[in-house]
Design an enzyme around this catalytic site. Sequence first.
Site, PDB file in Angstrom:
ATOM      1  N   TRP A 359       0.837  -1.211   0.000  1.00  0.00           N
ATOM      2  CA  TRP A 359       0.000   0.000   0.000  1.00  0.00           C
ATOM      3  C   TRP A 359       0.862   1.248   0.000  1.00  0.00           C
ATOM      4  O   TRP A 359       0.377   2.342  -0.285  1.00  0.00           O
ATOM      5  CB  TRP A 359      -0.967  -0.020   1.183  1.00  0.00           C
ATOM      6  CG  TRP A 359      -0.330   0.152   2.533  1.00  0.00           C
ATOM      7  CD1 TRP A 359       0.405  -0.767   3.210  1.00  0.00           C
ATOM      8  CD2 TRP A 359      -0.392   1.301   3.380  1.00  0.00           C
ATOM      9  NE1 TRP A 359       0.817  -0.267   4.421  1.00  0.00           N
ATOM     10  CE2 TRP A 359       0.345   1.005   4.557  1.00  0.00           C
ATOM     11  CE3 TRP A 359      -0.993   2.559   3.278  1.00  0.00           C
ATOM     12  CZ2 TRP A 359       0.503   1.905   5.608  1.00  0.00           C
ATOM     13  CZ3 TRP A 359      -0.842   3.459   4.334  1.00  0.00           C
ATOM     14  CH2 TRP A 359      -0.101   3.131   5.474  1.00  0.00           C
ATOM     15  N   ASP A 360       2.148   1.107   0.305  1.00  0.00           N
ATOM     16  CA  ASP A 360       3.077   2.240   0.302  1.00  0.00           C
ATOM     17  C   ASP A 360       3.059   2.969  -1.047  1.00  0.00           C
ATOM     18  O   ASP A 360       3.218   4.193  -1.109  1.00  0.00           O
ATOM     19  CB  ASP A 360       4.520   1.774   0.539  1.00  0.00           C
ATOM     20  CG  ASP A 360       4.681   0.832   1.724  1.00  0.00           C
ATOM     21  OD1 ASP A 360       3.665   0.294   2.198  1.00  0.00           O
ATOM     22  OD2 ASP A 360       5.813   0.633   2.156  1.00  0.00           O
ATOM     23  N   GLU A 490       1.104  -1.519  13.441  1.00  0.00           N
ATOM     24  CA  GLU A 490       1.111  -2.978  13.569  1.00  0.00           C
ATOM     25  C   GLU A 490       1.439  -3.438  14.986  1.00  0.00           C
ATOM     26  O   GLU A 490       1.528  -4.639  15.245  1.00  0.00           O
ATOM     27  CB  GLU A 490       2.098  -3.574  12.561  1.00  0.00           C
ATOM     28  CG  GLU A 490       1.607  -3.398  11.131  1.00  0.00           C
ATOM     29  CD  GLU A 490       2.650  -3.707  10.077  1.00  0.00           C
ATOM     30  OE1 GLU A 490       2.257  -3.895   8.906  1.00  0.00           O
ATOM     31  OE2 GLU A 490       3.851  -3.734  10.411  1.00  0.00           O
ATOM     32  N   LYS A 602       3.698   2.086  16.473  1.00  0.00           N
ATOM     33  CA  LYS A 602       4.705   1.975  15.412  1.00  0.00           C
ATOM     34  C   LYS A 602       4.585   3.149  14.445  1.00  0.00           C
ATOM     35  O   LYS A 602       5.560   3.757  14.042  1.00  0.00           O
ATOM     36  CB  LYS A 602       4.507   0.638  14.680  1.00  0.00           C
ATOM     37  CG  LYS A 602       5.610   0.275  13.709  1.00  0.00           C
ATOM     38  CD  LYS A 602       5.303  -1.050  13.023  1.00  0.00           C
ATOM     39  CE  LYS A 602       6.441  -1.453  12.117  1.00  0.00           C
ATOM     40  NZ  LYS A 602       6.092  -2.614  11.278  1.00  0.00           N
ATOM     41  N   GLN A 603       3.365   3.429  14.035  1.00  0.00           N
ATOM     42  CA  GLN A 603       3.045   4.664  13.309  1.00  0.00           C
ATOM     43  C   GLN A 603       1.607   5.027  13.657  1.00  0.00           C
ATOM     44  O   GLN A 603       0.766   4.147  13.797  1.00  0.00           O
ATOM     45  CB  GLN A 603       3.240   4.523  11.800  1.00  0.00           C
ATOM     46  CG  GLN A 603       2.274   3.587  11.111  1.00  0.00           C
ATOM     47  CD  GLN A 603       2.530   3.481   9.611  1.00  0.00           C
ATOM     48  OE1 GLN A 603       3.059   2.495   9.154  1.00  0.00           O
ATOM     49  NE2 GLN A 603       2.138   4.481   8.862  1.00  0.00           N
TER      50      GLN A 603
END
Length: 768
Positions: A359-360, A490, A602-603
């Site tokens: 998806w990046d 995640e 994580k983000q």
Amino acid sequence: MNQDYIKPDNWSIIEEGFDVNRVKSSESLFSLGNGAMGQRANFEEQYSGPTFQGSYIAGVYYPDKTRVGWWKNGYPEYFAKVLNAPNWIGINVIVNGEPLDLYTCKSVNHFRRELNMQEGWLSRSFTAILKNGLEVNVSAKRFLSLDLDELGAIQYKIIPTNGDAEITFQPYLDSGITNEDTNWDDKFWDTSSIVQNDCQAFIEAKTMKTDFYTCTYMESSFSINAKPITINPEVQAANNKVVYNYKGLIKQNQVFAIHKFGGYVVDSNHDKSELITVAKQNLEVAKEKGFDQLLEEQKASWAKIWEMADITIDGDVKAQQGIRFNIFQLNQTYLGKDARLNIGPKGFTGEKYGGSTYWDTEAYCIPFYMATKDQNVARTLLEYRYHHLDKAIENAEKLGFKNGAALYPMVTMNGEECHNEWEITFEEIHRNGAIAFAIFNYYRYTGDYSFIPEKGLEVLIGIARFWQQRATFSTNKNQYMILGVTGPNEYENNVNNNWYTNYLAQWCIEYALENISQVKKEYPSDYARIMDKVKLSDSELKDWKSVSDNMYYPYSEKHDIFLQQDGFLDKELITVSDLDKSQRPINQKWSWDRILRSPYIKQADVLQGFYFFEDQFDDETLERHFDFYEPFTVHESSLSPCVHSIQAAKLDRMDQAYTFYLRTSRLDLDDYNHEVHEGLHITSMAGTWMSIVEGFGGMRVSDNKLSFTTKIPEQWSAYSFKVNFRGKILKVNVSQAETNFELEANEAMELLVNNKLITIAPNNLVTV
């Protein structure tokens, strides 16, 4: 502690001094690529110390059988491995009977390695004393041609400096290589033929299971003190390897040089019966042009890329080096020439993650390619997903979805899901939303609506169907929920009502409905064709609307914020600043169980949502959420710091924005996450570009016009960038005192600058 051995330089990545503990990291950092193939910066001569040998061909992969002790419906049967390809760069060097090996030499001095990003080549030089006492000076230079993308070139020179020597060059091809990353130690390559022809050699090999037919090839020529000489080789051929031995009696201080041309041809571009013929043609072109002319052409090709893509930063060499490194690696990975390819998260620098498409691409890379190349490159990336729509529908069917619902894969090579961690494969479904957002983003930026009636609407319908079926109606709350998911963060698996996922689902349905209506009105023939294909009924549209109108969002009245997910406030909310530094990075120090129970992010999912949909939230709301989530964010995703940099700039927190910018731009150069030896973080590098252009430059598209709110870190005296907006090239130059806009186009352009409308004429400078 971050690594700190790369020398600051505006245009080059430079390492000085040889350290065996840095070899694997440098093999990643100094990697080369040309969009069609790439290689880690392995030494040409043999090296017996710890090393990660890696060469890769774009699009060539192996379906490595999934390794799990259990099996569930819909579980991917394989994990697509980016394949370590046959090695063509090898040149063993034997000096008076002893191999040159930097790991076993008595000493290595004056070691210097340079990746010249401006011109697209890698060089290395050193002085070594072998165990037999002979001292040699070595210099090597190599590049992968951008123009002839099946061809690479190496120039390798050696000088004996304390006596005469018998020196043997052993250029070779080797198809008996293995992957660093493999589940079952399968044999990935089957060598079918080794062909020798004077100074040329060819190995034909095909991949097991996927049957990619390849030809790896080489040819070498020699000189002493720059004077060409002919040496007849001794040839050794084994099952998977062909080695040519070229001996020379070299006097003290004479320069013995080899020029080696090599590369790959693949049956995805040529008939498989013609591979050796095509390889020979490539070698003829290489010989005719010669190393020096090919290098000049390489410099010219890179100059053309930099003319459009470069970002200049004055007054901060590390920041300048960081952004150019990111732009360089993105262009080495993907140039938009081949619609079958995509942007792998490691590019050609390593094997971790497998697959070529995440998806990046849609969330981070498309804006970079739209603005620094042209809209056709971005459109090609969207078409890639359209061509995989049937596979996305198949992926959803395997999980029990019906009626054309589409779930795009988390990881893929051919449209089929091939990621095999269940909490990501089944649960990280937000990837669907990034693909819909990219269609919206492409239209917003280019003004080209034609993609939607031609191809995009079918994708949007498949995605909307998925979201409607994936939502669960809660009689308890009288709203729709999305249960059992993993967001971009995640470090929280199998949670209920991840805010980002729910928000995307609602937006995707609304966006699909809006475009169905527009296509029906403005493109009736496309509408009829699509409806005939997808069989969309009024009752189904009602079901969609019911989900989008009644979506549940977890929310805290106390903090006045949207929650990452339902249970976030049940965690022990200890901020990152109170976390013992010896525990970082937590993904390498803690058990997975401990990470999942922690508040560490994580983000930040919520901030990712605010980045995509910032026009739906005011600055005060952004600030509240930023202040709540940033203290819990460990940024152990490469995709995290760039979003925080953009948002900190928007909030006028320039110190924070600058810190995050350095982190994203030098993530690999300074090895923040202690994993650069595995390869680079290619896709997050597009986020670095966004952190300057959208963060400090404040570029947005507003009311069909480019809009800027420029800011500048105090560490910089000026910075500049170019964007291609709807066929007009705009150069933006920001200093501490003012901002200049310059237009390369045939007609004037309207801009919004600090919310004021200005008009800029062609080839004219406007100062604000």
